[in-house]
Write a protein that holds these residues in place. Structure first.
Motif, PDB file in Angstrom:
ATOM      1  N   GLU A  35      44.451   0.302  24.125  1.00  0.00           N
ATOM      2  CA  GLU A  35      43.783   0.929  22.994  1.00  0.00           C
ATOM      3  C   GLU A  35      42.522   0.179  22.585  1.00  0.00           C
ATOM      4  O   GLU A  35      41.690   0.720  21.880  1.00  0.00           O
ATOM      5  CB  GLU A  35      44.726   0.989  21.793  1.00  0.00           C
ATOM      6  N   GLY A  36      42.382  -1.056  23.014  1.00  0.00           N
ATOM      7  CA  GLY A  36      41.278  -1.907  22.579  1.00  0.00           C
ATOM      8  C   GLY A  36      39.926  -1.464  23.095  1.00  0.00           C
ATOM      9  O   GLY A  36      39.810  -0.543  23.895  1.00  0.00           O
ATOM     10  N   PRO A  37      38.864  -2.117  22.618  1.00  0.00           N
ATOM     11  CA  PRO A  37      37.510  -1.773  23.057  1.00  0.00           C
ATOM     12  C   PRO A  37      37.274  -2.235  24.497  1.00  0.00           C
ATOM     13  O   PRO A  37      37.801  -3.267  24.920  1.00  0.00           O
ATOM     14  CB  PRO A  37      36.616  -2.552  22.099  1.00  0.00           C
ATOM     15  N   PHE A  44      29.204  -6.394  29.349  1.00  0.00           N
ATOM     16  CA  PHE A  44      29.927  -7.648  29.499  1.00  0.00           C
ATOM     17  C   PHE A  44      28.984  -8.772  29.915  1.00  0.00           C
ATOM     18  O   PHE A  44      29.018  -9.868  29.352  1.00  0.00           O
ATOM     19  CB  PHE A  44      31.064  -7.504  30.521  1.00  0.00           C
ATOM     20  N   GLU A  45      28.131  -8.504  30.906  1.00  0.00           N
ATOM     21  CA  GLU A  45      27.212  -9.537  31.384  1.00  0.00           C
ATOM     22  C   GLU A  45      26.271  -9.994  30.274  1.00  0.00           C
ATOM     23  O   GLU A  45      26.019 -11.190  30.124  1.00  0.00           O
ATOM     24  CB  GLU A  45      26.400  -9.016  32.583  1.00  0.00           C
ATOM     25  N   ARG A  47      26.782  -9.864  26.990  1.00  0.00           N
ATOM     26  CA  ARG A  47      27.550 -10.621  26.003  1.00  0.00           C
ATOM     27  C   ARG A  47      27.925 -12.009  26.546  1.00  0.00           C
ATOM     28  O   ARG A  47      27.892 -13.002  25.817  1.00  0.00           O
ATOM     29  CB  ARG A  47      28.799  -9.856  25.597  1.00  0.00           C
ATOM     30  N   PHE A  48      28.261 -12.077  27.830  1.00  0.00           N
ATOM     31  CA  PHE A  48      28.634 -13.350  28.436  1.00  0.00           C
ATOM     32  C   PHE A  48      27.441 -14.292  28.498  1.00  0.00           C
ATOM     33  O   PHE A  48      27.561 -15.486  28.186  1.00  0.00           O
ATOM     34  CB  PHE A  48      29.217 -13.099  29.832  1.00  0.00           C
ATOM     35  N   GLU A  49      26.282 -13.776  28.874  1.00  0.00           N
ATOM     36  CA  GLU A  49      25.075 -14.608  28.915  1.00  0.00           C
ATOM     37  C   GLU A  49      24.729 -15.122  27.520  1.00  0.00           C
ATOM     38  O   GLU A  49      24.360 -16.288  27.358  1.00  0.00           O
ATOM     39  CB  GLU A  49      23.899 -13.817  29.505  1.00  0.00           C
ATOM     40  N   LYS A  50      24.849 -14.258  26.511  1.00  0.00           N
ATOM     41  CA  LYS A  50      24.581 -14.673  25.135  1.00  0.00           C
ATOM     42  C   LYS A  50      25.554 -15.779  24.731  1.00  0.00           C
ATOM     43  O   LYS A  50      25.169 -16.793  24.136  1.00  0.00           O
ATOM     44  CB  LYS A  50      24.730 -13.479  24.204  1.00  0.00           C
ATOM     45  N   TRP A  51      26.842 -15.629  25.067  1.00  0.00           N
ATOM     46  CA  TRP A  51      27.848 -16.622  24.730  1.00  0.00           C
ATOM     47  C   TRP A  51      27.532 -17.958  25.414  1.00  0.00           C
ATOM     48  O   TRP A  51      27.629 -19.016  24.785  1.00  0.00           O
ATOM     49  CB  TRP A  51      29.231 -16.114  25.159  1.00  0.00           C
ATOM     50  N   LYS A  52      27.154 -17.909  26.708  1.00  0.00           N
ATOM     51  CA  LYS A  52      26.838 -19.138  27.422  1.00  0.00           C
ATOM     52  C   LYS A  52      25.670 -19.863  26.808  1.00  0.00           C
ATOM     53  O   LYS A  52      25.681 -21.095  26.687  1.00  0.00           O
ATOM     54  CB  LYS A  52      26.549 -18.849  28.902  1.00  0.00           C
ATOM     55  N   LYS A  53      24.638 -19.114  26.389  1.00  0.00           N
ATOM     56  CA  LYS A  53      23.466 -19.746  25.740  1.00  0.00           C
ATOM     57  C   LYS A  53      23.850 -20.390  24.429  1.00  0.00           C
ATOM     58  O   LYS A  53      23.389 -21.489  24.112  1.00  0.00           O
ATOM     59  CB  LYS A  53      22.364 -18.714  25.537  1.00  0.00           C
ATOM     60  N   GLU A  54      24.680 -19.707  23.649  1.00  0.00           N
ATOM     61  CA  GLU A  54      25.117 -20.259  22.355  1.00  0.00           C
ATOM     62  C   GLU A  54      25.940 -21.533  22.536  1.00  0.00           C
ATOM     63  O   GLU A  54      25.875 -22.441  21.720  1.00  0.00           O
ATOM     64  CB  GLU A  54      25.962 -19.233  21.610  1.00  0.00           C
ATOM     65  N   LYS A  55      26.694 -21.615  23.626  1.00  0.00           N
ATOM     66  CA  LYS A  55      27.551 -22.784  23.874  1.00  0.00           C
ATOM     67  C   LYS A  55      26.828 -23.876  24.656  1.00  0.00           C
ATOM     68  O   LYS A  55      27.370 -24.952  24.855  1.00  0.00           O
ATOM     69  CB  LYS A  55      28.807 -22.371  24.642  1.00  0.00           C
TER      70      LYS A  55
END
Length: 58
Positions: A35-37, A44-45, A47-55
């Motif tokens: 049922e989730g998003p 995904f790519e 969002r993942f790239e954004k997450w990697k930059k933030e970390k």
């Protein structure tokens, strides 16, 4: 001596080794997860790239 209130939950943590699930619990968990998003591979790519930059991984 003090007693500590422990939060009671009905959901089991499937990640912990040794947790046993009934077939019904397993099927209900899968249905709940479906049922989730969902993201497209492109979303995904991004969002993942954004997450990697933030970390600081990039």
């Amino acid at each position: 001596m003090r007693t500590k209130a422990v939060k009671q939950t009905k959901e089991k943590n499937w990640v912990i080794p040794g947790v046993k699930l009934t077939h019904k619990e397993f099927i209900e968990g899968i249905k709940k997860a479906e049922e989730g998003p969902f993201y497209t591979p492109e979303e995904f790519e991004k969002r993942f790239e954004k997450w990697k930059k933030e970390k600081g991984y990039c």
